[in-house]
Design a protein around this motif. Structure first.
Motif, PDB file in Angstrom:
ATOM      1  N   HIS A  85       0.818  -1.214   0.000  1.00 53.91           N
ATOM      2  CA  HIS A  85       0.000   0.000   0.000  1.00 53.91           C
ATOM      3  C   HIS A  85       0.856   1.271   0.000  1.00 53.91           C
ATOM      4  CE1 HIS A  85      -3.091   2.846   1.235  1.00 53.91           C
ATOM      5  NE2 HIS A  85      -2.442   3.112   2.357  1.00 53.91           N
ATOM      6  N   VAL A  86       0.406   2.260  -0.772  1.00 49.99           N
ATOM      7  CA  VAL A  86       0.930   3.622  -0.719  1.00 49.99           C
ATOM      8  C   VAL A  86      -0.186   4.522  -0.202  1.00 49.99           C
ATOM      9  CG1 VAL A  86       1.668   5.595  -2.110  1.00 49.99           C
ATOM     10  CG2 VAL A  86       2.634   3.342  -2.557  1.00 49.99           C
ATOM     11  N   PRO A  87       0.074   5.351   0.802  1.00 49.23           N
ATOM     12  CA  PRO A  87      -0.982   6.233   1.304  1.00 49.23           C
ATOM     13  C   PRO A  87      -1.608   7.084   0.196  1.00 49.23           C
ATOM     14  CG  PRO A  87       0.881   6.255   2.808  1.00 49.23           C
ATOM     15  CD  PRO A  87       1.322   5.475   1.597  1.00 49.23           C
ATOM     16  N   LEU A  88      -2.921   7.110   0.194  1.00 45.70           N
ATOM     17  CA  LEU A  88      -3.746   7.897  -0.731  1.00 45.70           C
ATOM     18  C   LEU A  88      -3.740   7.354  -2.162  1.00 45.70           C
ATOM     19  CD1 LEU A  88      -5.610  10.354  -0.325  1.00 45.70           C
ATOM     20  CD2 LEU A  88      -3.812  11.790  -1.224  1.00 45.70           C
ATOM     21  N   ALA A  89      -3.070   6.251  -2.411  1.00 52.29           N
ATOM     22  CA  ALA A  89      -3.060   5.649  -3.747  1.00 52.29           C
ATOM     23  C   ALA A  89      -4.274   4.741  -3.928  1.00 52.29           C
ATOM     24  CB  ALA A  89      -1.760   4.871  -3.953  1.00 52.29           C
ATOM     25  N   ARG A  90      -4.384   4.129  -5.116  1.00 53.46           N
ATOM     26  CA  ARG A  90      -5.530   3.269  -5.398  1.00 53.46           C
ATOM     27  C   ARG A  90      -5.637   2.107  -4.420  1.00 53.46           C
ATOM     28  NH1 ARG A  90      -4.433   5.224 -10.659  1.00 53.46           N
ATOM     29  NH2 ARG A  90      -6.268   5.504 -12.007  1.00 53.46           N
ATOM     30  N   SER A  91      -4.548   1.756  -3.781  1.00 54.88           N
ATOM     31  CA  SER A  91      -4.605   0.679  -2.794  1.00 54.88           C
ATOM     32  C   SER A  91      -5.501   1.038  -1.616  1.00 54.88           C
ATOM     33  CB  SER A  91      -3.199   0.331  -2.299  1.00 54.88           C
ATOM     34  OG  SER A  91      -2.484   1.485  -1.909  1.00 54.88           O
ATOM     35  N   PHE A  92      -5.829   2.339  -1.447  1.00 57.06           N
ATOM     36  CA  PHE A  92      -6.767   2.710  -0.391  1.00 57.06           C
ATOM     37  C   PHE A  92      -8.125   2.062  -0.615  1.00 57.06           C
ATOM     38  CE2 PHE A  92     -10.059   5.461   1.449  1.00 57.06           C
ATOM     39  CZ  PHE A  92      -9.690   5.377   2.789  1.00 57.06           C
ATOM     40  N   ARG A  93      -8.497   1.858  -1.874  1.00 60.98           N
ATOM     41  CA  ARG A  93      -9.767   1.182  -2.147  1.00 60.98           C
ATOM     42  C   ARG A  93      -9.801  -0.194  -1.480  1.00 60.98           C
ATOM     43  NH1 ARG A  93      -9.474   2.301  -8.650  1.00 60.98           N
ATOM     44  NH2 ARG A  93     -10.775   4.191  -8.757  1.00 60.98           N
ATOM     45  N   VAL A  94      -8.717  -0.938  -1.616  1.00 62.63           N
ATOM     46  CA  VAL A  94      -8.658  -2.284  -1.057  1.00 62.63           C
ATOM     47  C   VAL A  94      -8.630  -2.218   0.469  1.00 62.63           C
ATOM     48  CG1 VAL A  94      -7.404  -4.467  -1.078  1.00 62.63           C
ATOM     49  CG2 VAL A  94      -7.437  -3.032  -3.133  1.00 62.63           C
ATOM     50  N   LEU A  95      -7.860  -1.295   0.996  1.00 63.98           N
ATOM     51  CA  LEU A  95      -7.802  -1.102   2.444  1.00 63.98           C
ATOM     52  C   LEU A  95      -9.188  -0.833   3.012  1.00 63.98           C
ATOM     53  CD1 LEU A  95      -6.210  -0.595   5.063  1.00 63.98           C
ATOM     54  CD2 LEU A  95      -5.673   1.690   4.218  1.00 63.98           C
ATOM     55  N   LEU A 130     -12.014  -7.869   7.787  1.00 67.63           N
ATOM     56  CA  LEU A 130     -10.928  -8.830   7.634  1.00 67.63           C
ATOM     57  C   LEU A 130      -9.734  -8.450   8.505  1.00 67.63           C
ATOM     58  CD1 LEU A 130     -10.967  -9.389   3.759  1.00 67.63           C
ATOM     59  CD2 LEU A 130     -12.240 -10.603   5.546  1.00 67.63           C
ATOM     60  N   ASP A 131      -8.971  -9.463   8.870  1.00 70.82           N
ATOM     61  CA  ASP A 131      -7.722  -9.268   9.601  1.00 70.82           C
ATOM     62  C   ASP A 131      -6.596  -9.286   8.584  1.00 70.82           C
ATOM     63  OD1 ASP A 131      -5.751  -9.110  11.505  1.00 70.82           O
ATOM     64  OD2 ASP A 131      -5.888 -11.225  12.097  1.00 70.82           O
ATOM     65  N   PHE A 132      -5.839  -8.187   8.465  1.00 71.53           N
ATOM     66  CA  PHE A 132      -4.821  -8.103   7.422  1.00 71.53           C
ATOM     67  C   PHE A 132      -3.671  -7.221   7.860  1.00 71.53           C
ATOM     68  CE2 PHE A 132      -7.867  -4.735   6.727  1.00 71.53           C
ATOM     69  CZ  PHE A 132      -7.114  -3.624   6.368  1.00 71.53           C
ATOM     70  N   GLU A 133      -2.559  -7.394   7.179  1.00 76.94           N
ATOM     71  CA  GLU A 133      -1.357  -6.598   7.410  1.00 76.94           C
ATOM     72  C   GLU A 133      -1.214  -5.585   6.283  1.00 76.94           C
ATOM     73  OE1 GLU A 133       3.525  -7.236   7.311  1.00 76.94           O
ATOM     74  OE2 GLU A 133       2.166  -8.969   7.242  1.00 76.94           O
ATOM     75  N   VAL A 134      -0.768  -4.382   6.620  1.00 74.67           N
ATOM     76  CA  VAL A 134      -0.477  -3.354   5.622  1.00 74.67           C
ATOM     77  C   VAL A 134       1.038  -3.204   5.511  1.00 74.67           C
ATOM     78  CG1 VAL A 134      -0.699  -0.926   4.999  1.00 74.67           C
ATOM     79  CG2 VAL A 134      -2.633  -2.124   6.039  1.00 74.67           C
ATOM     80  N   VAL A 135       1.553  -3.356   4.289  1.00 75.81           N
ATOM     81  CA  VAL A 135       2.979  -3.154   4.017  1.00 75.81           C
ATOM     82  C   VAL A 135       3.104  -1.814   3.300  1.00 75.81           C
ATOM     83  CG1 VAL A 135       5.054  -4.084   2.940  1.00 75.81           C
ATOM     84  CG2 VAL A 135       3.277  -5.643   3.784  1.00 75.81           C
ATOM     85  N   PRO A 136       3.673  -0.790   3.950  1.00 75.94           N
ATOM     86  CA  PRO A 136       3.685   0.557   3.366  1.00 75.94           C
ATOM     87  C   PRO A 136       4.844   0.769   2.398  1.00 75.94           C
ATOM     88  CG  PRO A 136       4.604   0.634   5.566  1.00 75.94           C
ATOM     89  CD  PRO A 136       4.177  -0.794   5.331  1.00 75.94           C
ATOM     90  N   TYR A 137       4.591   1.593   1.381  1.00 76.36           N
ATOM     91  CA  TYR A 137       5.597   2.006   0.402  1.00 76.36           C
ATOM     92  C   TYR A 137       5.456   3.511   0.188  1.00 76.36           C
ATOM     93  CZ  TYR A 137       5.973  -2.942  -0.918  1.00 76.36           C
ATOM     94  OH  TYR A 137       6.159  -4.309  -0.899  1.00 76.36           O
ATOM     95  N   SER A 138       6.463   4.085  -0.436  1.00 73.04           N
ATOM     96  CA  SER A 138       6.378   5.461  -0.920  1.00 73.04           C
ATOM     97  C   SER A 138       6.462   5.445  -2.441  1.00 73.04           C
ATOM     98  CB  SER A 138       7.513   6.311  -0.352  1.00 73.04           C
ATOM     99  OG  SER A 138       7.553   7.571  -1.009  1.00 73.04           O
ATOM    100  N   GLY A 190       4.671  -2.438 -11.299  1.00 75.50           N
ATOM    101  CA  GLY A 190       5.291  -1.686 -10.227  1.00 75.50           C
ATOM    102  C   GLY A 190       4.367  -0.655  -9.612  1.00 75.50           C
ATOM    103  N   ARG A 191       3.104  -1.032  -9.438  1.00 73.90           N
ATOM    104  CA  ARG A 191       2.099  -0.111  -8.896  1.00 73.90           C
ATOM    105  C   ARG A 191       1.314  -0.827  -7.805  1.00 73.90           C
ATOM    106  NH1 ARG A 191       0.446   3.982 -12.855  1.00 73.90           N
ATOM    107  NH2 ARG A 191      -1.648   3.870 -12.001  1.00 73.90           N
TER     108      ARG A 191
END
Length: 220
Positions: A6-16, A24-32, A50-51
């Motif tokens: 996940h990148v903050p504010l990126a499209r991965s926020f939809r999944v989060l 669900l119980d899940f782990e967030v792996v952060p990127y920049s 790479g997105r």
């Protein structure tokens, strides 16, 4: 094991957000997006372009937010966030899933021109003004036809997560007081506990260095 890259504010926020709605119980792996970490071979083995997002779910590895949302809804159908094929609201649901990327592509191109160019002088004022006009028109078209509290008459669904994510970014380029119906809709969504839990886990964004990018500052 569920792990969201996940990148903050990126499209991965939809999944989060969806996974919070599903409980669900899940782990967030952060990127920049700025430090090159998304170009590393180990990440591109998960997401070829790479997105973010990339989602590890047991033995499955998925990328592309729209695909992940629909797949997760199929894996967890109990909340009813995903109208099944053949049901009355399926067509409208699919429309919103696709229209979300119409908004997303316009915002992405504005990001490239207004945020990511190393030399702002390289940006095209004509392109920026055209993209901003198209973004405003795309939102205005939905404002004009908005009828319900959510994308679907039956209530909240994954389509709302896909579609309203675009507001998170579009607000940097257009004033939402132009769209009172969409603004009220977005306020309802932001009040959801699932959204608030997701924002608490989102992280600090490093995409934008200000709250708004006025069109008036773009040259001719």
């Amino acid at each position: 094991m569920i792990r969201l890259h996940h990148v903050p504010l990126a499209r991965s926020f939809r999944v989060l957000w969806l996974m919070e709605e599903l409980g669900l119980d899940f782990e967030v792996v952060p990127y920049s997006i700025r430090d090159g970490s998304l170009r590393r071979p180990e990440f591109k083995a998960l997401s070829p372009a790479g997105r973010v997002p990339a989602l590890e779910y047991g033995d499955e590895v998925l990328f592309e937010s729209g695909a992940i949302l629909q797949w997760l809804c199929e894996q967890h159908p109990e909340p009813g966030l995903h109208p099944a094929p053949g049901t009355a609201e399926r067509a409208r649901y699919l429309e919103f899933i696709a229209y979300s990327e119409t908004i997303g592509c316009l915002v992405e191109n504005l990001n490239l021109n207004r945020v990511f160019l190393r030399d702002p002088a390289d940006a095209s004022p004509v392109v920026i003004k055209l993209l901003t006009a198209r973004l405003r028109a795309a939102l205005g078209a939905m404002e004009a036809r908005w009828q319900h509290d959510h994308c679907l008459a039956s209530g909240f669904s994954a389509a709302d997560i896909m579609f309203s994510y675009g507001f998170e970014l579009a607000r940097y380029y257009v004033r939402f007081d132009e769209f009172p119906r969409l603004s009220a809709y977005w306020d309802r969504l932001k009040a959801r506990p699932g959204y608030q839990r997701a924002k608490a886990r989102d992280g600090e964004q490093d995409l934008y260095d200000r709250d708004f990018y006025p069109l008036e500052e773009v040259g001719t």
